[in-house]
Design a protein around this motif. Sequence first.
Motif, PDB file in Angstrom:
ATOM      1  N   GLY A 144       1.064   8.605   9.305  1.00 55.95           N
ATOM      2  CA  GLY A 144       1.136   7.144   9.304  1.00 55.95           C
ATOM      3  C   GLY A 144      -0.215   6.496   9.524  1.00 55.95           C
ATOM      4  O   GLY A 144      -0.579   5.529   8.840  1.00 55.95           O
ATOM      5  N   GLY A 145      -0.982   7.025  10.469  1.00 53.65           N
ATOM      6  CA  GLY A 145      -2.310   6.478  10.732  1.00 53.65           C
ATOM      7  C   GLY A 145      -3.232   6.618   9.542  1.00 53.65           C
ATOM      8  O   GLY A 145      -4.020   5.712   9.236  1.00 53.65           O
ATOM      9  N   GLN A 146      -3.139   7.745   8.832  1.00 55.43           N
ATOM     10  CA  GLN A 146      -3.969   7.947   7.646  1.00 55.43           C
ATOM     11  C   GLN A 146      -3.560   6.999   6.524  1.00 55.43           C
ATOM     12  O   GLN A 146      -4.413   6.461   5.817  1.00 55.43           O
ATOM     13  CB  GLN A 146      -3.865   9.401   7.189  1.00 55.43           C
ATOM     14  N   LYS A 147      -2.266   6.773   6.369  1.00 57.09           N
ATOM     15  CA  LYS A 147      -1.804   5.820   5.350  1.00 57.09           C
ATOM     16  C   LYS A 147      -2.364   4.425   5.627  1.00 57.09           C
ATOM     17  O   LYS A 147      -2.792   3.721   4.705  1.00 57.09           O
ATOM     18  CB  LYS A 147      -0.272   5.770   5.333  1.00 57.09           C
ATOM     19  N   GLN A 148      -2.362   4.031   6.900  1.00 57.49           N
ATOM     20  CA  GLN A 148      -2.875   2.703   7.230  1.00 57.49           C
ATOM     21  C   GLN A 148      -4.376   2.630   6.984  1.00 57.49           C
ATOM     22  O   GLN A 148      -4.899   1.577   6.593  1.00 57.49           O
ATOM     23  CB  GLN A 148      -2.525   2.332   8.672  1.00 57.49           C
ATOM     24  N   ARG A 149      -5.093   3.720   7.203  1.00 59.42           N
ATOM     25  CA  ARG A 149      -6.524   3.744   6.900  1.00 59.42           C
ATOM     26  C   ARG A 149      -6.771   3.562   5.398  1.00 59.42           C
ATOM     27  O   ARG A 149      -7.715   2.879   4.990  1.00 59.42           O
ATOM     28  CB  ARG A 149      -7.155   5.052   7.382  1.00 59.42           C
ATOM     29  N   VAL A 150      -5.919   4.179   4.592  1.00 63.28           N
ATOM     30  CA  VAL A 150      -6.024   3.985   3.136  1.00 63.28           C
ATOM     31  C   VAL A 150      -5.792   2.513   2.799  1.00 63.28           C
ATOM     32  O   VAL A 150      -6.524   1.912   1.994  1.00 63.28           O
ATOM     33  CB  VAL A 150      -4.997   4.864   2.383  1.00 63.28           C
ATOM     34  N   ALA A 151      -4.774   1.916   3.418  1.00 61.76           N
ATOM     35  CA  ALA A 151      -4.466   0.503   3.161  1.00 61.76           C
ATOM     36  C   ALA A 151      -5.625  -0.402   3.575  1.00 61.76           C
ATOM     37  O   ALA A 151      -5.937  -1.385   2.892  1.00 61.76           O
ATOM     38  CB  ALA A 151      -3.191   0.105   3.902  1.00 61.76           C
ATOM     39  N   ILE A 152      -6.281  -0.065   4.672  1.00 58.20           N
ATOM     40  CA  ILE A 152      -7.432  -0.857   5.126  1.00 58.20           C
ATOM     41  C   ILE A 152      -8.590  -0.710   4.151  1.00 58.20           C
ATOM     42  O   ILE A 152      -9.249  -1.693   3.789  1.00 58.20           O
ATOM     43  CB  ILE A 152      -7.838  -0.445   6.553  1.00 58.20           C
ATOM     44  N   ALA A 153      -8.843   0.525   3.700  1.00 60.02           N
ATOM     45  CA  ALA A 153      -9.911   0.737   2.713  1.00 60.02           C
ATOM     46  C   ALA A 153      -9.635  -0.075   1.450  1.00 60.02           C
ATOM     47  O   ALA A 153     -10.535  -0.711   0.892  1.00 60.02           O
ATOM     48  CB  ALA A 153     -10.026   2.228   2.381  1.00 60.02           C
ATOM     49  N   ARG A 154      -8.386  -0.073   1.001  1.00 63.30           N
ATOM     50  CA  ARG A 154      -8.014  -0.851  -0.189  1.00 63.30           C
ATOM     51  C   ARG A 154      -8.257  -2.344   0.041  1.00 63.30           C
ATOM     52  O   ARG A 154      -8.733  -3.056  -0.851  1.00 63.30           O
ATOM     53  CB  ARG A 154      -6.543  -0.602  -0.522  1.00 63.30           C
ATOM     54  N   ALA A 155      -7.944  -2.826   1.241  1.00 60.45           N
ATOM     55  CA  ALA A 155      -8.118  -4.248   1.555  1.00 60.45           C
ATOM     56  C   ALA A 155      -9.582  -4.660   1.564  1.00 60.45           C
ATOM     57  O   ALA A 155      -9.903  -5.844   1.410  1.00 60.45           O
ATOM     58  CB  ALA A 155      -7.481  -4.567   2.903  1.00 60.45           C
TER      59      ALA A 155
END
Length: 229
Positions: A144-155
């Motif tokens: 879950g934490g890694q998924k959110q990091r991907v989402a932040i990078a995308r943002a």
Amino acid sequence: MITLKDITKIYKNGPLEVQALMPLNLSIEKGEFVAIMGSSGSGKSTLMNIIGCLDVPTAGSYELDGQQVQELSEEELAKVRNRKIGFVFQSFNLLARQTVLQNVTLPLMYAGTSREQRNARALELLGKVGLAERVKHRPNELSGGQKQRVAIARALTMNAPILLADEPTGNLDTKSSHEIMALFKEIHAEGTTIVLVTHEPDIAEHAERIITFGDGKVLSDVRKGSGRT
């Protein structure tokens, strides 16, 4: 950066009307880190959607970075969302069949950036969020934490001056939550304006300013070190 004047929002369901936001006046300056707190149904997510140009108010005016949002066409609003605002959601909103790299490059692809440029930018950001070794993985292979990091990078791909985060730690364990908030602090220190919605007091404490919502209105607005506004 963000100025809301006499903003109201009313949802209609047949003969029923629900006022999600009472007349609201709010300003957020460039470079601020603001947490918006409140229980479910308090109006905080409605406010976030209006700030992010995902919803329109029933009445009032919204000025974003010098532009009157209510005067913009749908095409202009889409450009604002793509270029001025980065979004991070509780549910991550990653495309399951795409790799980490492909997920992060999406905003750049919509902007017409060349494949070479968007891949280079995505790799740079994935390195920044600590996922340089995961670029070929798919979301179901991540925590879950890694998924959110991907989402932040995308943002962050479009260098948007504003980052909106709606319950970004809601699906994470305590350790991952604090790691994500540390990352937000790094992003804020680089000059990005951050507006974060949360119901968790310990998460809100990472912000410089905490606005508490209830029944569609501001109950308190506190800047750290300066008391109530």
